[in-house]
Structure formats: C-alpha cells, structure tokens
Design a protein around this motif. Structure first.
Motif, PDB file in Angstrom:
ATOM      1  N   ALA A   1       0.845  -1.196   0.000  1.00  0.00           N
ATOM      2  CA  ALA A   1       0.000   0.000   0.000  1.00  0.00           C
ATOM      3  C   ALA A   1       0.880   1.246   0.000  1.00  0.00           C
ATOM      4  O   ALA A   1       1.908   1.286   0.679  1.00  0.00           O
ATOM      5  CB  ALA A   1      -0.913  -0.027   1.217  1.00  0.00           C
ATOM      6  N   GLY A   2       0.481   2.228  -0.798  1.00  0.00           N
ATOM      7  CA  GLY A   2       1.240   3.482  -0.872  1.00  0.00           C
ATOM      8  C   GLY A   2       2.341   3.426  -1.909  1.00  0.00           C
ATOM      9  O   GLY A   2       3.016   4.434  -2.160  1.00  0.00           O
ATOM     10  N   GLU A   3       2.525   2.250  -2.529  1.00  0.00           N
ATOM     11  CA  GLU A   3       3.585   2.118  -3.545  1.00  0.00           C
ATOM     12  C   GLU A   3       2.938   2.022  -4.932  1.00  0.00           C
ATOM     13  O   GLU A   3       1.729   1.894  -5.062  1.00  0.00           O
ATOM     14  CB  GLU A   3       4.437   0.887  -3.239  1.00  0.00           C
ATOM     15  N   ASN A   4       3.787   2.119  -5.949  1.00  0.00           N
ATOM     16  CA  ASN A   4       3.251   2.039  -7.311  1.00  0.00           C
ATOM     17  C   ASN A   4       4.083   1.116  -8.178  1.00  0.00           C
ATOM     18  O   ASN A   4       5.229   0.805  -7.851  1.00  0.00           O
ATOM     19  CB  ASN A   4       3.148   3.440  -7.931  1.00  0.00           C
TER      20      ASN A   4
ATOM     21  N   ALA B   1       8.415   8.212 -15.309  1.00  0.00           N
ATOM     22  CA  ALA B   1       7.271   7.747 -14.506  1.00  0.00           C
ATOM     23  C   ALA B   1       7.706   7.134 -13.170  1.00  0.00           C
ATOM     24  O   ALA B   1       6.884   6.903 -12.290  1.00  0.00           O
ATOM     25  CB  ALA B   1       6.474   6.721 -15.303  1.00  0.00           C
ATOM     26  N   ILE B   2       9.006   6.887 -13.019  1.00  0.00           N
ATOM     27  CA  ILE B   2       9.491   6.245 -11.788  1.00  0.00           C
ATOM     28  C   ILE B   2       9.675   7.292 -10.688  1.00  0.00           C
ATOM     29  O   ILE B   2      10.231   8.363 -10.938  1.00  0.00           O
ATOM     30  CB  ILE B   2      10.841   5.531 -12.062  1.00  0.00           C
ATOM     31  N   ASP B   3       9.209   6.994  -9.495  1.00  0.00           N
ATOM     32  CA  ASP B   3       9.533   7.858  -8.356  1.00  0.00           C
ATOM     33  C   ASP B   3       9.986   6.996  -7.172  1.00  0.00           C
ATOM     34  O   ASP B   3      10.173   5.787  -7.327  1.00  0.00           O
ATOM     35  CB  ASP B   3       8.369   8.806  -7.990  1.00  0.00           C
ATOM     36  N   GLU B   4      10.127   7.597  -6.000  1.00  0.00           N
ATOM     37  CA  GLU B   4      10.710   6.852  -4.871  1.00  0.00           C
ATOM     38  C   GLU B   4       9.784   5.730  -4.375  1.00  0.00           C
ATOM     39  O   GLU B   4      10.217   4.850  -3.631  1.00  0.00           O
ATOM     40  CB  GLU B   4      11.139   7.803  -3.744  1.00  0.00           C
TER      41      GLU B   4
ATOM     42  N   ASN C   1      -4.791   0.727  -2.385  1.00  0.00           N
ATOM     43  CA  ASN C   1      -3.805   1.820  -2.397  1.00  0.00           C
ATOM     44  C   ASN C   1      -2.488   1.411  -3.086  1.00  0.00           C
ATOM     45  O   ASN C   1      -1.414   1.825  -2.693  1.00  0.00           O
ATOM     46  CB  ASN C   1      -3.567   2.339  -0.968  1.00  0.00           C
ATOM     47  N   ILE C   2      -2.605   0.541  -4.085  1.00  0.00           N
ATOM     48  CA  ILE C   2      -1.457   0.251  -4.958  1.00  0.00           C
ATOM     49  C   ILE C   2      -1.769   0.902  -6.305  1.00  0.00           C
ATOM     50  O   ILE C   2      -2.817   0.636  -6.903  1.00  0.00           O
ATOM     51  CB  ILE C   2      -1.242  -1.267  -5.126  1.00  0.00           C
ATOM     52  N   GLU C   3      -0.858   1.777  -6.743  1.00  0.00           N
ATOM     53  CA  GLU C   3      -1.120   2.540  -7.966  1.00  0.00           C
ATOM     54  C   GLU C   3      -0.441   1.885  -9.167  1.00  0.00           C
ATOM     55  O   GLU C   3       0.706   1.453  -9.086  1.00  0.00           O
ATOM     56  CB  GLU C   3      -0.570   3.972  -7.789  1.00  0.00           C
TER      57      GLU C   3
END
Ligand code: PLP
Length: 397
Positions: free
Chosen positions: A104-107, A147-150, A130-132
C-alpha cells in the motif's frame, strides 16, 4: 534412472529433459500426477518438522506437490532462473508478482498495451488497496524513466505485446530498473523461453500465461513465474501459498506434457506466421500487418536482437476497418473465432471487443489499438490451408 540435466543443452533438448528425469519414488519416466490434497505424516514429530522447515517434504498440495514441483523445476531451467512458481492461471501469476513486490502506498509501472486482465487489475482492483498502476508506453524509454519515483517498486512489461505485437527493449529497461533499484518483470507469454530469455538479459522475473504456448493445446488454464533470485521467490511464494491461486497436479502434468513439444511447435508457429504475414501484407484489402518478422515492422531490428524468431502472433487492419474485420471473422472456416492464443489450431479474434474490452475508447487509442485490429494466433496446420481460409474470407469483404 537418469536425472542428469546439462544446462548447456540446447532448448530443444532441455524441453524434453528439463523436468529432472525419472520420478525418484517409482522410476516412472514421465512425472506422475500426484492427485492428492494432503500427504500423510509419519508421526507427529515429522509433521511438526515439515511445518517448521526442519525437514524437506510435502504437507498439503496448496503448499507443494511433486507434479507441480516438477513443472516449477522445468520452467526454472528453461528460463535460466533460480526458482519457479506455478499458478492456476496467468492472472494468478501476474497478481502474485505485483502483490509480492508492491505494498500500500507504492506504485508499479506497466507497459501499454498490456493484456486486458492485467490492465483491469491495475486500474480497477489494486487502487482499492492503495497500490497505484502507472501505464506507460515503455518503447519510450524517457517516458518510462520519468514515470518512476521513490515509491515505484516494479516495472512489468509485455514484449511482444498483446495485441499490437509491438516490442520493448528489455536490455534498455534493465538499465533503467537497475538505476532506480526497481524490479523488472517480463511477461514472456508471446515469446516463450524458446524464443526469448529475459532473465539472461538481466530482467528479475519472467512470467507466463502458460494457458498459451507452454500448454500449447488449448486445454489448460495456468500461469508460471520464474525468479532470478531466492529473495524474490520468498516475496512471491507467500502470495501463491496464502492467496492460494495454485495449479492443480493434473494441469501441471498437462504443462509438462505440452513443454516436451514446445520447440517443434514454436518452429512451426513461427514459419506459418511469417507466411501468413507475408500473404496479408500483399493483399489489396489489408491496410496494415503487424508482425515483427516483416522488415516493415517498426521493431524488426529489436526483434532480431532479443528474440530467436518472431513468434506465432500476427495482427492486421483491413482497409474497411471494423466492419470489414467482422466480415472476415464471420466467414473464416478453418480459423476459430475465439480468445486465447498459442494453441495448435489457428484462432482469430477482435481484441477491442473481447480480450481488451476493459479498455476505454481513449485507452484503446493511446495503446495504438485500432478499432479494426484483428489478431491471429497462427496455428501449426499446413500454412497453405490457413492462407486459403483467410483468402476466401477476405473475398467476402
Ligand atoms: N498475459 C498475457 C500476455 C496474456 O495474453 C494473458 C491472457 O490472454 C494473460 C497474461 C492472462 O493469462 P490467463 O488467461 O492464463 O489468466
């Protein structure tokens, strides 16, 4: 009893011998179907030791079974990985990889286009947890990197992609994934290990809808995952065990049986698909043909670099668009109008209204899926008969 496997054997040899030889319990040369839900403990200590991992052995078929283990060994060997996991469907494999890697909170990023079920999972189901899912055309490497972030944990790529048969450069994606410490998974369904080995190119995970070429006979729904490290396996295996999308021993047996002919089937699929693609590309009623074996295909050079041959899937657009496509679908006699692919028999389908019907009109456009696109899974029949069938159907347009 020979259990010898030389990892340097050619793929045609490995597909025959990769399941690890004769059954240790009985000497049966073909892996028997261990059709049992549970395995008797010798005594209470034995049961306890199995559960705590002090002893090796089987407990319960959701957690492990000799037939399924044979299949997992074989696909690991064919994909040059470290650990394989077998699932009850390709979507169980896809979802286990995502749920094993992302929280959750990750993509995670998927390429565009991607199989309709993978698209729905990412766009409609996982956001509830909450997985994007970020959908990016990964042929555009700059867009992928942007498109990549932390919080990005995974890049999942389908190459060749369903149904546009466009390719993504695996080695370039490996470089990006490494730079950002992100796991790279390749859906290798269209290519199979016979034509493409993503782990050898540096990818972290390979997955399959084994329903397709691996089974090869259109009689099984199944999925496979191969990990390049034990650490990755340990993230995905709990999802296999406790969400429970496992394969049955009987279906594992069918895949082991299908794999033995993978090389000869794929050679024939590739030869037939090239003949069909060449025929279509000269047909006056056909506007475009998408097959990576044609020198006109935008990814022809990339296909030569990362695949051994060009596969059995051909997509085409008729000059009359969607209604002309429907006429062909309604008039084929040999080709079967059905979803799925990779069967011995030729299958023909209209992706926008079937396999990719979950895409909105805008998403279809973005994915380069023309409304008139027709997808052919070219079978292993005599290619003259396949071409004659298409020819008579095209006359009706
Ligand atoms: N990946 C690809 C490329 C597919 O084409 C499919 C199904 O068509 C899947 C995954 C899902 O596999 P399954 O239908 O075995 O669940």
């Amino acid at each position: 009893m020979s259990n010898y496997i030389d990892p340097n054997w050619k793929m045609s040899t490995l597909v025959c011998h990769g399941a690890g030889g004769s059954d240790p319990a009985t000497g049966a040369h073909c892996k028997p179907i261990y059709q049992t839900s549970t395995f008797a403990f010798r005594d209470a200590d034995h049961g306890e030791n199995l559960f705590t991992g002090k002893e090796k052995g089987f407990i319960y078929s959701r957690l492990g079974n000799p037939t399924i283990e044979g299949l997992e060994h074989e696909i690991t060997c064919l994909e040059s990985g470290v650990a394989g996991l077998a699932f009850g469907s390709g979507m169980a494999a896809v979802s286990a990889v995502i749920l094993g890697i992302c929280g959750a909170g990750e993509n995670y990023i998927t390429t565009v286009p991607i199989y309709g079920g993978t698209h729905t999972l990412g766009q409609s189901i996982l956001p509830r947890f909450n997985i994007e899912n970020r959908e990016v055309n990964c042929s555009d490497l700059a867009a992928l990197e942007a498109a990549i972030d932390e919080n990005t944990r995974l890049i999942m790529i389908e190459t060749p992609a369903n149904p546009t048969i466009r390719l993504v450069d695996i080695e370039e994606c490996v470089k990006i994934a490494r730079r950002h410490n992100v796991v790279l998974a390749i859906d290798n369904t269209f290519a199979t290990p016979y034509l493409q080995n993503p782990l050898k190119m540096g990818a972290d995970i390979v997955l399959h809808s084994a329903t397709k070429y691996i089974s090869g006979h259109g009689d099984t729904v199944a999925g496979l995952v191969v990990c390049s490290t034990e650490e990755l396996k340990l993230k995905i295996q709990p999802i296999q065990h406790d969400i429970g999308g496992v394969i049955s021993p009987f279906n594992a047996f069918l895949l082991l049986r299908g794999l033995k002919t993978l090389a000869v089937r794929m050679d024939r699929h590739c030869m037939n698909a090239l003949k069909v693609a060449q025929y279509l590309s000269f047909h006056p009623k056909v506007a475009e043909v998408w097959y990576p074996g044609l020198s006109t295909h935008p990814d022809h050079e990339l296909a030569k670099k990362q695949m051994r041959d060009f596969g059995g899937m051909v997509s085409f657009i008729l000059k009359g668009g969607r209604s002309a496509g429907k006429t062909v679908l309604n008039n084929v006699k040999l080709a079967v109008n059905a979803v799925s692919l990779g069967d011995t028999d030729t299958l023909i389908v209209h992706p926008a209204t079937t396999t990719h019907s979950s895409y909105s009109p805008e998403a279809l456009k973005l994915a380069g899926m023309d409304e008139g696109l027709v997808r052919l899974s070219v079978g292993i029949e005599d290619y003259h008969d396949i071409i004659d069938d298409l020819s008579q159907a095209l006359k009706q347009v």
